[in-house]
Design an enzyme around this catalytic site. Structure first.
Site, PDB file in Angstrom:
ATOM      1  N   GLN A   1      46.660 -11.862  34.332  1.00  0.00           N
ATOM      2  CA  GLN A   1      47.519 -13.048  34.275  1.00  0.00           C
ATOM      3  C   GLN A   1      48.384 -13.170  35.517  1.00  0.00           C
ATOM      4  OE1 GLN A   1      47.374 -15.624  31.812  1.00  0.00           O
ATOM      5  NE2 GLN A   1      45.487 -14.428  31.690  1.00  0.00           N
TER       6      GLN A   1
ATOM      7  N   HIS B   1      47.207 -15.359  38.500  1.00  0.00           N
ATOM      8  CA  HIS B   1      47.294 -16.816  38.532  1.00  0.00           C
ATOM      9  C   HIS B   1      48.297 -17.324  39.569  1.00  0.00           C
ATOM     10  CE1 HIS B   1      44.820 -18.516  35.332  1.00  0.00           C
ATOM     11  NE2 HIS B   1      45.105 -17.460  34.588  1.00  0.00           N
TER      12      HIS B   1
ATOM     13  N   GLU C   1      52.781 -17.344  25.544  1.00  0.00           N
ATOM     14  CA  GLU C   1      51.603 -18.205  25.630  1.00  0.00           C
ATOM     15  C   GLU C   1      50.377 -17.432  25.114  1.00  0.00           C
ATOM     16  OE1 GLU C   1      49.136 -20.667  29.078  1.00  0.00           O
ATOM     17  OE2 GLU C   1      50.436 -19.000  29.641  1.00  0.00           O
ATOM     18  N   HIS C   2      50.159 -16.240  25.662  1.00  0.00           N
ATOM     19  CA  HIS C   2      49.084 -15.357  25.213  1.00  0.00           C
ATOM     20  C   HIS C   2      49.712 -14.061  24.702  1.00  0.00           C
ATOM     21  CE1 HIS C   2      47.631 -17.577  28.849  1.00  0.00           C
ATOM     22  NE2 HIS C   2      46.601 -17.856  28.052  1.00  0.00           N
TER      23      HIS C   2
ATOM     24  N   ASP D   1      40.240 -17.324  28.007  1.00  0.00           N
ATOM     25  CA  ASP D   1      40.248 -18.250  29.138  1.00  0.00           C
ATOM     26  C   ASP D   1      38.904 -18.944  29.303  1.00  0.00           C
ATOM     27  OD1 ASP D   1      42.876 -17.852  29.873  1.00  0.00           O
ATOM     28  OD2 ASP D   1      42.423 -16.294  31.342  1.00  0.00           O
TER      29      ASP D   1
ATOM     30  N   HIS E   1      66.004 -55.521   1.789  1.00  0.00           N
ATOM     31  CA  HIS E   1      64.862 -54.685   1.426  1.00  0.00           C
ATOM     32  C   HIS E   1      64.523 -54.882  -0.057  1.00  0.00           C
ATOM     33  CE1 HIS E   1      65.652 -52.750   5.245  1.00  0.00           C
ATOM     34  NE2 HIS E   1      64.701 -51.843   5.060  1.00  0.00           N
TER      35      HIS E   1
END
Length: 448
Positions: free
Chosen positions: A271, A274, A340-341, A374, A433
């Site tokens: 990771q 990235h 996230e993961h 992924d 109403h």
């Protein structure tokens, strides 16, 4: 390389945990003043302004925004057969998972003659953003397009940055992935200008000098991007829908002393590859494991292709090792971190994973690394970041559907509840109403 946060012997509150844990992120507000003029200019002047900004920022200007069909076809024809086969497998697995997410209309009979149905209507047109930058992301084409198609979206466009090395068009592997998925509308535009053009549309330029084709605006924009893409999504939200404001990628691993330190180090590095802002966090109750992972990180990171980028990410404030007293404390940490993961590499990993409440995606056991997700797990890799997994979900078929209630009452069914409607309308001081119901039944009308 990895900093340590030692929580052993403490019982921090949720607020204290959120402050203590490694956390990166970006300040979107800091670039809004830069991005806002870009969005406004494209809103007014359309494709020409988008191409102007692309030339200014990226030093490349395609002949048109829309990529010609022949260019897309050539990209697939020239794709490495091994890559094509891998993409087909990724598409097939993603399609199998996302097809099972489709929802059926559900009708509830509330009373005799009175029903409420919830039907799911696909968004009319979506814009799917696929970033460029440090890597090429055909996998992001798959992750955006497949759920949109499985939801039944009738019109979609993929936008991806033009590349100077490929004639001003998006990377050919991106185009080939689009072709494999049957996507024939691709725009060669990236960054904030892509988001703005997707939101507001315009008229394309024609290389021959005549009027170009119309670039229809979309109703929803999905897909990750850098801070400028995120800022633009924030600015156009309301004019169109967006999936999320994605931050830098992140992985958290909850592990005990049964875990393999070499596997954990490899996953943290994967990771960190990235982006220099990527976050890699290990949560463990084993100091011996933490020490072994540190050694493996140093060893493996030195030999990886993007060693400098990895070193910056792993050495940043957003990455580190968190030591806890036991797995119970570890679960509290990962729930507050809301990665996230999230990988679970413990004894009885499935049982531990079942207790997790906050994560974008959970990877169970030593043979379910994030890299699998992924590309070829079948799951979606467009996931909530920066702690938003505490309240948000990843991209799915539901992202592209609108739930609409359909109310169908006959005369008797309305009559049976009419007095209660009038009573509640009066209680809220909204008598009109109630009058709308009284109008239908003479017995409820005021004789005066």
């Amino acid at each position: 390389m990895l900093s340590r946060t030692d929580l052993r012997g403490t019982t921090p509150t949720a607020a204290q945990l959120r402050r203590a844990l490694p956390r990166g992120g970006t300040d979107v507000n800091a670039v809004l003043s830069t991005v806002s003029p870009v969005v406004e200019e494209i809103k007014t002047h359309g494709a020409t302004a988008a191409l102007d900004y692309g030339e200014k920022f990226d030093k490349v200007r395609p002949a048109s925004v829309r990529v010609p069909a022949a260019v897309i076809a050539d990209a697939l024809a020239n794709l490495d057969p091994a890559v094509a086969a891998a993409l087909r497998e990724s598409i097939a697995r993603a399609r199998a998972v996302h097809a099972d997410q489709r929802r059926a209309t559900v009708t509830t009979q509330v009373a005799p003659g009175g029903t409420v149905a919830e039907k799911w209507i696909p968004v009319r047109r979506v814009g799917l953003y696929v970033p460029g930058g440090n890597a090429v992301y055909p996998s992001s084409v798959v992750m955006n397009v497949v759920p949109a198609q499985e939801a039944g979206v009738p019109s979609l466009v993929v936008a991806s940055p033009p590349q100077a090395g490929f004639g001003g068009w998006p990377h050919p592997t991106i185009l080939a992935a689009c072709a494999l998925l049957g996507v024939d509308e691709v725009w060669a535009v990236g960054g904030a200008q892509a988001v703005a053009l997707l939101a507001y549309g315009g008229q394309d330029v024609d290389p021959a000098g005549g009027p170009g084709a119309e670039l229809d605006p979309v109703d929803l924009i999905t897909g990750p991007g850098n801070i400028y893409v995120t800022a633009a999504k924030r600015l156009v939200r309301g004019a169109v829908g967006i999936d999320s404001e994605a931050g830098p990628t992140e992985i958290a691993i909850l592990a005990d002393d049964s875990a393999d330190p070499a596997n954990i180090a490899a996953d943290l590095i994967s990771q960190a590859e990235h982006d220099v802002l990527a976050a890699s966090v290990l949560v463990t109750d084993s100091e011996a494991l933490a020490d072994a992972v540190d050694e493996q990180v140093v060893l493996q990171a030195a030999s990886t292709k993007h060693a400098d980028r990895v070193a910056q990410a792993l050495g940043g404030a957003q990455s580190g090792i968190v030591l806890v007293d036991d797995l119970e404390a570890g679960l509290r940490v990962v729930d507050e971190y809301a990665a996230e993961h999230l990988e679970i590499q413990t004894r009885d990993a499935a049982a531990v994973a079942d207790r997790v409440r906050s994560a974008g995606a959970i990877f169970v056991g030593p043979f379910s690394p994030v890299s699998l997700g992924d590309y070829c797990a079948g799951s979606n890799h467009v996931l909530p970041t920066s702690g938003s997994a505490r309240f948000a979900s990843g991209l799915s078929v539901q992202t592209f559907l609108k739930g609409v209630h359909v109310i169908d009452y006959d005369e008797d069914a309305l009559r049976a509840v009419a007095e209660k409607v009038v009573t509640l309308a009066d209680a809220e001081d909204l008598p009109a109403h109630g009058d709308a119901v009284k109008q239908r039944f003479a017995s409820l009308r005021d004789p005066s």
